[in-house]
Motif scaffolding. Structure first.
Motif, PDB file in Angstrom:
ATOM      1  N   THR A 188       4.518  10.323   7.797  1.00 25.33           N
ATOM      2  CA  THR A 188       5.236   9.089   7.352  1.00 25.33           C
ATOM      3  C   THR A 188       6.276   9.475   6.180  1.00 25.33           C
ATOM      4  N   HIS A 189       7.315   8.705   6.189  1.00 28.43           N
ATOM      5  CA  HIS A 189       8.301   8.914   5.097  1.00 28.43           C
ATOM      6  C   HIS A 189       7.909   7.974   3.975  1.00 28.43           C
ATOM      7  N   ASP A 190       6.858   6.971   4.100  1.00 35.87           N
ATOM      8  CA  ASP A 190       6.675   5.901   3.347  1.00 35.87           C
ATOM      9  C   ASP A 190       5.591   6.186   2.468  1.00 35.87           C
ATOM     10  N   VAL A 191       5.942   6.369   1.104  1.00 38.76           N
ATOM     11  CA  VAL A 191       4.853   6.896   0.114  1.00 38.76           C
ATOM     12  C   VAL A 191       3.679   5.613   0.203  1.00 38.76           C
ATOM     13  N   GLU A 192       4.099   4.494  -0.001  1.00 34.31           N
ATOM     14  CA  GLU A 192       3.070   3.455  -0.304  1.00 34.31           C
ATOM     15  C   GLU A 192       2.070   3.236   1.308  1.00 34.31           C
ATOM     16  N   ASN A 235       0.739   5.052 -10.433  1.00 36.89           N
ATOM     17  CA  ASN A 235       0.856   6.293 -11.204  1.00 36.89           C
ATOM     18  C   ASN A 235       1.370   7.599  -9.909  1.00 36.89           C
ATOM     19  N   ILE A 236       0.239   7.357  -8.902  1.00 41.27           N
ATOM     20  CA  ILE A 236       0.543   8.500  -7.844  1.00 41.27           C
ATOM     21  C   ILE A 236       1.899   8.163  -7.210  1.00 41.27           C
ATOM     22  N   LYS A 237       1.868   7.141  -7.059  1.00 42.00           N
ATOM     23  CA  LYS A 237       3.182   6.871  -6.150  1.00 42.00           C
ATOM     24  C   LYS A 237       4.314   7.217  -6.741  1.00 42.00           C
ATOM     25  N   GLU A 238       4.342   6.861  -8.265  1.00 43.12           N
ATOM     26  CA  GLU A 238       5.523   7.295  -8.913  1.00 43.12           C
ATOM     27  C   GLU A 238       5.755   8.784  -8.885  1.00 43.12           C
ATOM     28  N   GLU A 239       4.537   9.635  -9.069  1.00 39.52           N
ATOM     29  CA  GLU A 239       4.727  10.908  -8.949  1.00 39.52           C
ATOM     30  C   GLU A 239       5.351  11.445  -7.522  1.00 39.52           C
ATOM     31  N   LEU A 240       4.590  10.928  -6.585  1.00 36.12           N
ATOM     32  CA  LEU A 240       4.835  11.187  -5.082  1.00 36.12           C
ATOM     33  C   LEU A 240       6.534  10.866  -4.994  1.00 36.12           C
TER      34      LEU A 240
END
Ligand SMILES: Nc1ncnc2c1ncn2[C@@H]1O[C@H](COP(=O)(O)OP(=O)(O)OP(=O)(O)O)[C@@H](O)[C@H]1O
Ligand SMILES: [Mg+2]
Length: 250
Positions: A188-192, A235-240
Motif C-alpha cells: 500500500t501507499h497509504d500509511v494509515e 507517532n508511528i504514522k508521523e515517522e512513517l
C-alpha cells in the motif's frame, strides 16, 4: 512461512539492480504491509515470490521449501483488478479452480458457494462492468482465495477505491483474515491503511532495496478505527510519513 535469503534481482536490459542481497521473513498468520515510494520495487518483490520473475541469485523459501520446487503455492492479487470482462462473476471467480484442473461445472459450483458466503451470490451471473469498484475487488479477492494457498499477496488492492468504500473494504479484509487464518502480504501507499491492517510494516527506505525496515504496530486484534488516534500510533504514522516524504525528495 516466507523467507528471502540474499536475493538479488535486476530487470533484463536495465543497468541497475532493484534488489540487492535482500533478506527478510514473514511468519505464518501475520498480516504484513509493505510501504515505499512509487517505483521502488514493491510489486517486483511480489513478482519474485510468484515466480513471474526469477532472482539473479539468492533463494526464496515458502515453508522451508525453495519456490523452484513448488507449484500453485501463492494467491496473488495483482495491482490492477484483472477480472476478465467477457466472463461472468462466477466464471471469473472459478478461474483458479479451472487452472488446477477441476471441471468447469464443479469449479463454478464451488466458486458460487464462496461468492454467496461473501455476500455476492446475487451477482454471480453479472459481468465485471456491472459491479462497483469495491465489489470487483471482493471478487478479485475471492478468486485469489480460491487458489487455496495459505499465503496471499495483495498489491494495492484498494488504491483505486473512494475513501468510504476503502474503509469498509479494510474492515472487511481484516474480518476475512481473522476467519481464514491466512498469511497476508499487502502493498500500500497509504500509511494509515498499513497501520490499521497490519501487525508489522516493512518500510522500503532505499533503492536498490537492500533491507526492509520493520515496524511493529503496537495494537492487538480485533481492531477498530479508534486505534488510529492513539498517541503511539500517531507517532508511528508521523515517522512513517516523514520517512516516505524524504525518499520522494531523493
Ligand atoms: N518488466 C520490467 N522491465 C524493466 N523495468 C521494470 C519492469 N517492471 C518494472 N520495472 C521497473 O522497476 C522499478 C520497480 O517497479 P515496481 O513495479 O516493482 O515498483 P512499485 O514499487 O511497485 O511501484 P508502484 O508503487 O508505482 O506500483 C520501476 O523503476 C519500474 O520502472
Ligand atoms: Mg507496484
Amino acid at each position: 512461512m516466507l523467507k528471502f535469503c540474499d536475493v538479488n534481482f535486476k530487470y533484463k536490459d536495465e543497468e541497475k539492480h532493484i534488489i540487492e542481497n535482500l533478506d527478510f521473513q514473514v511468519s505464518k498468520g501475520e498480516f504484513v504491509s509493505i510501504i515505499g515510494p512509487s517505483g521502488c520495487g514493491k510489486s517486483t518483490i511480489f513478482r519474485l515470490i510468484t515466480g513471474l520473475e526469477k532472482a539473479e541469485s539468492g533463494k526464496i523459501f515458502i515453508n522451508d521449501e525453495n519456490i523452484h520446487n513448488l507449484k500453485g503455492y501463492i494467491g496473488y492479487m495483482p495491482q490492477r483488478d484483472l477480472l476478465i470482462p467477457w466472463r461472468t462473476i462466477s466464471e471469473n471467480a472459478c478461474l483458479p479452480l479451472e487452472v488446477q484442473g477441476k471441471n468447469s461445472k464443479e469449479a463454478k459450483i464451488e466458486a458460487e458457494k464462496f461468492l454467496t458466503s461473501f455476500g455476492l451470490g446475487q451477482y454471480k451471473d453479472k459481468y465485471p462492468k456491472d459491479l462497483s469498484g469495491g465489489m470487483r475487488q471482493r471478487v478479485s479477492f475471492i478468486r485469489t482465495l480460491l487458489t487455496g494457498s495459505d499465503i496471499m499477496l495483495l498489491d494495492e488492492p484498494f488504491s483505486a477505491l473512494d475513501a468510504i468504500t476503502k474503509i469498509s473494504m479494510q474492515e472487511w479484509i481484516l474480518e476475512q483474515w481473522s476467519n481464514l487464518r491466512k498469511t497476508i502480504l499487502f502493498i500500500t501507499h497509504d500509511v494509515e491503511e498499513a497501520l490499521f491492517l497490519s501487525s508489522k510494516i516493512f518500510v522500503i527506505s532505499e533503492k536498490p532495496i537492500t533491507k526492509l525496515k520493520e515496524v511493529i504496530v503496537p495494537a492487538s486484534y480485533p481492531r477498530n478505527r479508534h486505534m488510529l488516534s492513539r498517541p503511539e500510533i500517531l507517532n508511528i504514522k508521523e515517522e512513517l510519513v516523514n520517512e516516505l516524504k524524504q525518499r520522494i525528495q531523493l
